[in-house]
Motif scaffolding. Structure first.
Motif, PDB file in Angstrom:
ATOM      1  N   MET A  78       0.812  -1.211   0.000  1.00 44.55           N
ATOM      2  CA  MET A  78       0.000   0.000   0.000  1.00 44.55           C
ATOM      3  C   MET A  78       0.848   1.263   0.000  1.00 44.55           C
ATOM      4  O   MET A  78       0.589   2.210  -0.745  1.00 44.55           O
ATOM      5  CB  MET A  78      -0.930   0.013   1.224  1.00 44.55           C
ATOM      6  CG  MET A  78      -1.836   1.236   1.271  1.00 44.55           C
ATOM      7  SD  MET A  78      -2.906   1.282   2.732  1.00 44.55           S
ATOM      8  CE  MET A  78      -1.728   1.750   4.008  1.00 44.55           C
ATOM      9  N   HIS A  79       1.884   1.293   0.806  1.00 38.70           N
ATOM     10  CA  HIS A  79       2.605   2.550   0.997  1.00 38.70           C
ATOM     11  C   HIS A  79       3.485   2.899  -0.201  1.00 38.70           C
ATOM     12  O   HIS A  79       3.564   4.070  -0.595  1.00 38.70           O
ATOM     13  CB  HIS A  79       3.382   2.505   2.309  1.00 38.70           C
ATOM     14  CG  HIS A  79       2.458   2.542   3.485  1.00 38.70           C
ATOM     15  ND1 HIS A  79       2.011   3.714   4.036  1.00 38.70           N
ATOM     16  CD2 HIS A  79       1.844   1.542   4.166  1.00 38.70           C
ATOM     17  CE1 HIS A  79       1.179   3.442   5.023  1.00 38.70           C
ATOM     18  NE2 HIS A  79       1.057   2.131   5.122  1.00 38.70           N
ATOM     19  N   ASN A  84       3.951   5.864  -5.368  1.00 43.96           N
ATOM     20  CA  ASN A  84       3.924   5.721  -6.822  1.00 43.96           C
ATOM     21  C   ASN A  84       2.880   6.634  -7.456  1.00 43.96           C
ATOM     22  O   ASN A  84       3.108   7.211  -8.528  1.00 43.96           O
ATOM     23  CB  ASN A  84       3.638   4.267  -7.195  1.00 43.96           C
ATOM     24  CG  ASN A  84       3.745   4.002  -8.678  1.00 43.96           C
ATOM     25  OD1 ASN A  84       4.802   4.204  -9.275  1.00 43.96           O
ATOM     26  ND2 ASN A  84       2.673   3.551  -9.293  1.00 43.96           N
ATOM     27  N   SER A  85       1.739   6.799  -6.799  1.00 42.13           N
ATOM     28  CA  SER A  85       0.678   7.623  -7.373  1.00 42.13           C
ATOM     29  C   SER A  85       1.107   9.080  -7.493  1.00 42.13           C
ATOM     30  O   SER A  85       0.722   9.778  -8.438  1.00 42.13           O
ATOM     31  CB  SER A  85      -0.604   7.506  -6.539  1.00 42.13           C
ATOM     32  OG  SER A  85      -0.466   8.116  -5.270  1.00 42.13           O
ATOM     33  N   CYS A 163      -2.470  18.478  10.969  1.00 41.28           N
ATOM     34  CA  CYS A 163      -1.727  17.533  10.109  1.00 41.28           C
ATOM     35  C   CYS A 163      -1.542  16.201  10.809  1.00 41.28           C
ATOM     36  O   CYS A 163      -0.437  15.672  10.883  1.00 41.28           O
ATOM     37  CB  CYS A 163      -0.398  18.131   9.650  1.00 41.28           C
ATOM     38  SG  CYS A 163       0.824  18.395  10.943  1.00 41.28           S
ATOM     39  N   GLN A 164      -2.626  15.661  11.324  1.00 43.08           N
ATOM     40  CA  GLN A 164      -2.590  14.323  11.890  1.00 43.08           C
ATOM     41  C   GLN A 164      -2.478  13.305  10.754  1.00 43.08           C
ATOM     42  O   GLN A 164      -2.708  13.628   9.591  1.00 43.08           O
ATOM     43  CB  GLN A 164      -3.833  14.073  12.741  1.00 43.08           C
ATOM     44  CG  GLN A 164      -4.017  15.080  13.868  1.00 43.08           C
ATOM     45  CD  GLN A 164      -2.873  15.085  14.872  1.00 43.08           C
ATOM     46  OE1 GLN A 164      -2.384  14.031  15.268  1.00 43.08           O
ATOM     47  NE2 GLN A 164      -2.447  16.268  15.298  1.00 43.08           N
ATOM     48  N   GLY A 165      -2.153  12.073  11.095  1.00 46.07           N
ATOM     49  CA  GLY A 165      -1.793  11.099  10.072  1.00 46.07           C
ATOM     50  C   GLY A 165      -2.948  10.421   9.369  1.00 46.07           C
ATOM     51  O   GLY A 165      -3.036   9.187   9.360  1.00 46.07           O
ATOM     52  N   ILE A 166      -3.831  11.194   8.754  1.00 48.96           N
ATOM     53  CA  ILE A 166      -4.954  10.644   7.985  1.00 48.96           C
ATOM     54  C   ILE A 166      -4.646  10.845   6.511  1.00 48.96           C
ATOM     55  O   ILE A 166      -4.404  11.975   6.065  1.00 48.96           O
ATOM     56  CB  ILE A 166      -6.269  11.339   8.373  1.00 48.96           C
ATOM     57  CG1 ILE A 166      -6.559  11.121   9.866  1.00 48.96           C
ATOM     58  CG2 ILE A 166      -7.429  10.812   7.525  1.00 48.96           C
ATOM     59  CD1 ILE A 166      -7.729  11.938  10.388  1.00 48.96           C
ATOM     60  N   LEU A 167      -4.658   9.798   5.747  1.00 50.48           N
ATOM     61  CA  LEU A 167      -4.181   9.829   4.367  1.00 50.48           C
ATOM     62  C   LEU A 167      -4.799  10.947   3.542  1.00 50.48           C
ATOM     63  O   LEU A 167      -4.086  11.711   2.888  1.00 50.48           O
ATOM     64  CB  LEU A 167      -4.456   8.477   3.693  1.00 50.48           C
ATOM     65  CG  LEU A 167      -4.148   8.403   2.191  1.00 50.48           C
ATOM     66  CD1 LEU A 167      -2.650   8.531   1.951  1.00 50.48           C
ATOM     67  CD2 LEU A 167      -4.680   7.103   1.592  1.00 50.48           C
ATOM     68  N   SER A 190       4.636   5.786   5.357  1.00 52.35           N
ATOM     69  CA  SER A 190       5.458   6.417   4.326  1.00 52.35           C
ATOM     70  C   SER A 190       4.980   7.820   3.979  1.00 52.35           C
ATOM     71  O   SER A 190       5.745   8.790   4.019  1.00 52.35           O
ATOM     72  CB  SER A 190       5.460   5.552   3.061  1.00 52.35           C
ATOM     73  OG  SER A 190       4.143   5.411   2.538  1.00 52.35           O
ATOM     74  N   TYR A 191       3.703   7.943   3.617  1.00 52.49           N
ATOM     75  CA  TYR A 191       3.179   9.232   3.168  1.00 52.49           C
ATOM     76  C   TYR A 191       3.292  10.284   4.265  1.00 52.49           C
ATOM     77  O   TYR A 191       3.567  11.462   4.006  1.00 52.49           O
ATOM     78  CB  TYR A 191       1.715   9.091   2.715  1.00 52.49           C
ATOM     79  CG  TYR A 191       0.748   8.781   3.844  1.00 52.49           C
ATOM     80  CD1 TYR A 191       0.085   9.796   4.514  1.00 52.49           C
ATOM     81  CD2 TYR A 191       0.525   7.469   4.244  1.00 52.49           C
ATOM     82  CE1 TYR A 191      -0.789   9.519   5.551  1.00 52.49           C
ATOM     83  CE2 TYR A 191      -0.340   7.177   5.275  1.00 52.49           C
ATOM     84  CZ  TYR A 191      -1.000   8.202   5.930  1.00 52.49           C
ATOM     85  OH  TYR A 191      -1.847   7.916   6.965  1.00 52.49           O
ATOM     86  N   TYR A 192       3.117   9.872   5.509  1.00 51.03           N
ATOM     87  CA  TYR A 192       3.128  10.812   6.630  1.00 51.03           C
ATOM     88  C   TYR A 192       4.557  11.237   6.962  1.00 51.03           C
ATOM     89  O   TYR A 192       4.819  12.415   7.234  1.00 51.03           O
ATOM     90  CB  TYR A 192       2.464  10.149   7.827  1.00 51.03           C
ATOM     91  CG  TYR A 192       2.072  11.085   8.931  1.00 51.03           C
ATOM     92  CD1 TYR A 192       1.582  12.362   8.666  1.00 51.03           C
ATOM     93  CD2 TYR A 192       2.145  10.692  10.270  1.00 51.03           C
ATOM     94  CE1 TYR A 192       1.197  13.213   9.682  1.00 51.03           C
ATOM     95  CE2 TYR A 192       1.761  11.528  11.292  1.00 51.03           C
ATOM     96  CZ  TYR A 192       1.293  12.795  10.997  1.00 51.03           C
ATOM     97  OH  TYR A 192       0.908  13.635  12.012  1.00 51.03           O
TER      98      TYR A 192
END
Length: 300
Positions: A78-79, A84-85, A163-167, A190-192
């Motif tokens: 997933m990460h 990649n996106s 900026c909490q860790g919600i995608l 990763s994203y966070y």
């Protein structure tokens, strides 16, 4: 506005064709003018789905030329697929959302107008913590720039809950995002991690839209086999790494203590979701709580 993509909506997906269709329906219904459509692209990064995902996207592509589709040869996780996106995108800003999230009708016009004239490192958005298809499809013209606040301190931005860790809440400056190391990240985050690192090096303001424009999907399958425990442990580890990126010791220690405090409850949730009570998992919890004997006693 320059004739270029202002906003890339980046959607990592895997075997959730029907949810993806709802997500794309909410986006496509806002492509009712060239002022919106010409400055937005949708990037679907498919993690080697075996369902009808490719056909669903193709159906939208027949009507909209600003939807691109990439399919990984194999499932890269997933990460890495989230990363990649964004890598595949071309917009000035990127908004990575879940394939089960819905964007409020009317918000894309606002975002294109705002982002075309502002230079920020990140814009975070408020959200509804549930899905309401009827509400999300109704045109909302009440989103105003006065709902946006600006901030300079990454720590204060975080403490305010912006900026909490919600995608799905992050719209990032892609050029700044690309400059951050994307190869060595804490598992599950990763994203966070990329964004938290980016905030201390951008030199630009952070913005928050305090008007809900996203409906967050609540698919709890992500917690199968006890993922909640591992996400809690790795967010604790992530904050321990932030010392190298300019965050203060007091701020970091407060957050590490907060996450350590939540490990016992995360362990109970994980057990209920199928976590194996193995020696390795027991050792993992002990290692994370060795400096917190009372919490360790609760967990064990």
């Amino acid at each position: 506005m320059e004739d270029k993509i202002i906003l890339s909506i980046c959607i990592p997906t895997y075997n959730r064709a029907e949810k993806l269709k709802q997500c794309l329906d909410n986006i496509a219904c806002q492509f009712n003018s060239d002022d919106i459509k010409n400055f937005i692209e949708v990037v679907v990064s498919d993690n080697a789905s075996t369902d009808a995902t490719a056909q669903i996207v193709k159906n939208f592509q027949e009507s909209f030329g600003n939807i691109t589709y990439f399919r990984n040869e194999k499932n890269i996780g997933m990460h890495d697929n989230i990363i990649n996106s964004v890598v595949k995108a071309t917009g000035r800003y990127c908004w990575h959302i879940g394939d089960d999230d819905l964007i409020q009708n009317g918000s894309l016009k606002f975002l294109v107008d705002f982002l075309s004239k502002k230079d920020v490192s990140v814009l975070t958005v408020n959200f509804y913590p549930f899905i309401d298809i009827g509400k999300s499809l109704r045109q909302d013209n009440n989103i105003q720039e006065q709902n946006i606040s600006y901030h300079d301190s990454p720590e204060e931005f975080y403490k305010k809950g912006y900026c909490q860790g919600i995608l799905g809440i992050f719209i990032v400056n892609r050029d700044l995002w690309l400059k951050v190391d994307r190869a060595h990240y804490e598992p599950y985050w990763s994203y966070y991690e990329i964004i938290l690192k980016m905030l201390t090096s951008s030199g630009l303001k952070f913005a928050h839209l305090d008007y809900p424009i996203l409906f967050i999907g609540q698919d709890y399958k992500w917690n199968e086999q006890g993922t909640a425990l591992f996400t809690t442990i790795h967010i604790k580890r992530l904050f321990n790494k932030l010392r190298a990126f300019g965050y203060g010791e007091y701020f970091i220690n407060n957050e590490i203590n907060r996450f350590a405090k939540s490990i016992p409850s995360a362990l109970l949730t994980a057990k209920a979701a199928g976590l194996t009570c193995s020696p390795a998992n027991f050792q993992l919890v002990c290692n994370e709580l060795r400096n917190y004997p009372f919490r360790l006693s609760l967990a064990t």
